[in-house]
Design an enzyme around this catalytic site. Structure first.
Site, mmCIF file in Angstrom:
data_model
loop_
_atom_site.group_PDB
_atom_site.id
_atom_site.type_symbol
_atom_site.label_atom_id
_atom_site.label_comp_id
_atom_site.label_asym_id
_atom_site.label_seq_id
_atom_site.Cartn_x
_atom_site.Cartn_y
_atom_site.Cartn_z
ATOM 1 N N HIS A 197 6.247 1.544 14.954
ATOM 2 C CA HIS A 197 7.449 1.173 15.720
ATOM 3 C C HIS A 197 7.372 -0.287 16.152
ATOM 4 C CE1 HIS A 197 7.605 5.581 17.225
ATOM 5 N NE2 HIS A 197 8.105 5.443 16.016
ATOM 6 N N GLU A 211 8.163 3.918 -11.461
ATOM 7 C CA GLU A 211 7.003 3.598 -10.619
ATOM 8 C C GLU A 211 5.757 4.345 -11.089
ATOM 9 O OE1 GLU A 211 8.292 2.906 -6.367
ATOM 10 O OE2 GLU A 211 9.301 4.815 -6.756
ATOM 11 N N ASP A 231 4.143 0.538 -6.720
ATOM 12 C CA ASP A 231 3.605 1.847 -7.087
ATOM 13 C C ASP A 231 3.172 1.904 -8.539
ATOM 14 O OD1 ASP A 231 3.543 3.512 -4.795
ATOM 15 O OD2 ASP A 231 5.732 3.490 -4.766
ATOM 16 N N CYS A 283 11.928 -4.408 -8.272
ATOM 17 C CA CYS A 283 12.086 -4.573 -6.820
ATOM 18 C C CYS A 283 10.756 -4.485 -6.073
ATOM 19 C CB CYS A 283 13.085 -3.556 -6.265
ATOM 20 S SG CYS A 283 12.548 -1.862 -6.506
HETATM 21 C C1 PEP Z 1 7.563 -0.218 -5.255
HETATM 22 O O1 PEP Z 1 6.822 0.758 -5.322
HETATM 23 O O2 PEP Z 1 7.388 -1.258 -5.906
HETATM 24 C C2 PEP Z 1 8.744 -0.192 -4.385
HETATM 25 C C3 PEP Z 1 9.635 -1.146 -4.406
HETATM 26 O O3 PEP Z 1 8.841 0.840 -3.511
HETATM 27 P P1 PEP Z 1 7.964 0.933 -2.148
HETATM 28 O O4 PEP Z 1 7.219 -0.359 -1.986
HETATM 29 O O5 PEP Z 1 8.925 1.194 -1.061
HETATM 30 O O6 PEP Z 1 7.066 2.087 -2.458
HETATM 31 MG MG MG Z 2 7.535 2.619 -4.500
#
Ligand code: PEP
Ligand code: MG
Length: 589
Positions: A197, A439, A463, A510
């Site tokens: 938090h 991922e 991931d 991403c």
């Molecule tokens: C990732 O795994 O690259 C991703 C963008 O998702 P997160 O970092 O939220 O697991």
């Molecule tokens: Mg991820």
């Protein structure tokens, strides 16, 4: 014995970037001293009255903080204090203090402290993660009541005279929310993780912060000069003149480079030979849209919706979710917003949705697995996302897909949500674009089976790297093995890009790799269509891309696929970045 004049560098986890330095303000947990004393029978009513008054005052203050937070941020952040209010409104807690006071005939401060300690110890020992979290709320509220009993209407933090860097074992959310950004240069804590938090609050307030420093509060003395690097997660005690000069130089250079890059806000990320790549932003909360707009993102490539569920004792209902998604969609329109369905589990624990403790949480009941097993929770979220799609700029994607059946199953629930809304006469985008996050290696290798069911892929490299290389992304001991340029990763990315191209769909990235100015060019060379990153990285990546030639990137990426080692690929792209944009390279290292 450590030399008290020596510079010491402590490493934690950076929460909010920014470099600040100033005197340390050591926040002791025992900021209210409690002295135990025996009281007479005649004193009991007065002690009870003092206690009741302090409880009422505490309730008022919490309401006030909650309103202030709601105004300054949003309802999501403000709801954190619901749990605190539950503690002051818990009659059994209040009665227990009063009963103890009568029986033990001790002053109310000492009775309150011992009852609260018993309560929080009992809660902290429970299996249920949600109830364990409540132990912190009890401690936070108790501290507040004690302060009110002592007649201190506001905490030390509210009365800071000079700008300082707060050092604490831990900071409660209510304390973080009351920090005055004019007086608090930054803060560092022994405990905490980037998803706590407190970390969320710090980010929302844009206060540079480092958490997880283990023993900073023991090593630092009141007033010690400290330097905090919120990007690198460093707290430097008693920085030497050389360190200060070094950071001073960095700060000045950064400012002028940043100013130059910010001027590119409305220009595209286009290579010297005319190849354009959209740069989108990753957000966690609706309030992050400010930064997205400020840095000139082409849209939002990843809205991590699970953060709306974080720090709440009740999952947001459909209306609350729809409001949050609509707000983002509306502010970004006509630019697109890709909303990822919640990715809970792994390292992201949510208090409102009870998930069991697991031996291997990253390989367990996470993300789409959790959603498909809880169709009511998933359907609610999909309905809320669809309701926000009336602007025709919303897309949706599923995290942690490991096989095509999951995509088909999720789409079926999406169809059900569409059908329900249609029957209810609610407006939404019937043709909403759906994507699958890639991922997991199995998803990358079976991407061809998914192309019939999705309109885009979004590669989550954070991931993908951990699952391909079998390297826990949060385990410090094996970070040396967490290699984004491992040939296996590059081959998987290239494979997904090729499959997507063959089937006329796009590929986004991403994960953190997309926001790294050294590695983003490699992704461009591999043929990725869009990159999405933390908003403040957009100017850096844009500046880098504008200094490079697409043809060179294509050739270098093709060579990388046949390279033998991750470090060799990393070296080549590092040298390229250094050569093409030395100023940008300098501020990221
Ligand atoms: C990732 O795994 O690259 C991703 C963008 O998702 P997160 O970092 O939220 O697991
Ligand atoms: Mg991820």
């Amino acid at each position: 014995m450590a030399d008290k004049t020596q510079e010491i560098v402590l490493k934690g986890v950076g929460v909010t970037p920014g470099v600040v330095h100033g005197p340390a303000f050591l926040l002791t947990t025992e900021d209210v001293r409690v002295v135990e004393r025996t009281i007479d029978e005649a004193e009991i009513p007065r002690e009870i009255a003092r206690f009741e008054e302090a409880v009422i005052a505490t309730r008022h203050q919490l309401h006030e903080i909650q309103q202030r937070v709601e105004k300054a941020m949003d309802a999501e952040h403000a709801s954190i204090f619901d749990a605190h209010l539950l503690v002051v409104d818990d009659r059994s807690f209040v009665e227990e203090v009063i009963r103890n006071l009568r029986v033990n005939r001790r002053n109310v401060e000492s009775v309150l402290l011992s009852v609260a300690e018993r309560y929080s110890a009992a809660l902290a020992g429970l299996d249920d993660e949600y109830l364990r979290e409540r132990a912190t709320d009890v401690k936070d509220v108790t501290r507040r009541i004690l302060r009110n009993l002592a007649g201190q209407s506001s905490s030390e933090l509210g009365n800071l005279r000079d700008p300082c860097v707060i050092i604490a074992s831990d900071l409660a959310p209510s304390e973080t929310a009351t920090l005055n950004p004019k007086k608090v240069l930054g803060f560092a804590t022994d405990l905490g993780s980037p998803t706590s938090h407190t970390a969320i609050m710090a980010r929302a307030l844009d206060i540079p912060a480092v958490v997880g420093l283990h023993d900073a509060s023991i090593r630092v003395s009141q007033g010690d000069p400290v330097l905090l690097d919120g990007a690198k997660g460093l707290l430097i005690l008693r920085p030497t003149p050389e360190t200060l000069e070094h950071y001073g130089r960095i700060a000045t250079a950064r400012q002028s480079i940043r100013a130059r890059l910010e001027r590119l806000r409305d220009t595209p990320a286009e290579t010297l030979d005319g190849y354009r790549i959209p740069l989108l932003a990753n957000i966690e909360l609706p309030a992050d849209v400010d930064a997205v707009l400020r840095h000139g993102a082409t849209g939002i490539g990843l809205f991590r919706t699970e953060f709306l569920f974080l720090s709440r004792n009740r999952a947001p209902d459909e209306n609350e979710q729809a409001r949050a998604y609509e707000q983002v969609a509306h502010r970004m329109a006509p630019a697109k917003v890709i909303i990822r369905t919640m990715d809970i589990g792994g390292d992201k624990f949510l208090s409102s949705l009870k998930t069991p403790a697991e031996l291997n949480p990253f390989l367990g009941w996470r993300a789409i697995r959790f959603c498909l097993a809880q169709p009511d929770v998933f359907l609610t979220q999909l309905r809320a996302i669809l309701r926000a799609s009336a602007h025709r700029n919303v897309q949706v994607m599923y995290p942690m897909i490991s096989n095509v059946d999951e995509v088909i199953h999720a789409n079926r629930i999406l169809d059900q949500a569409k059908l329900e809304l249609k029957r209810e006469g609610v407006e939404f985008d019937e043709d909403i674009e759906v994507g699958a996050m890639i991922e997991i290696p199995s998803a990358a290798l079976t991407a061809h089976l998914m192309t019939r069911h999705v309109r885009f892929f979004s590669i989550g490299t954070n991931d993908l790297i951990q699952y391909t290389l079998a390297v826990d992304r949060v385990n410090e001991r094996i970070t040396y093995l967490y290699e984004p340029t491992h040939p296996a990763i590059l081959r998987l990315i290239r494979h997904v890009v090729n499959v997507a191209r063959d089937h006329g769909i796009r590929t986004d990235v991403c994960g953190e790799m997309a926001g790294n100015p050294v590695l983003a060019p490699l992704l461009v060379g591999l043929g990725v269509d869009e990159l999405s990153m933390s908003p403040n990285l957009i100017p850096l990546v844009k500046g880098m891309i504008r200094s490079l030639r697409y043809h060179e990137l294509e050739r270098m990426a093709a060579d990388a696929l046949y390279s033998e080692s991750a470090s060799e690929i990393m070296d080549r792209f590092t040298q390229l970045a250094q050569r093409a944009a030395p100023d940008i390279y300098e501020i990221i290292t």
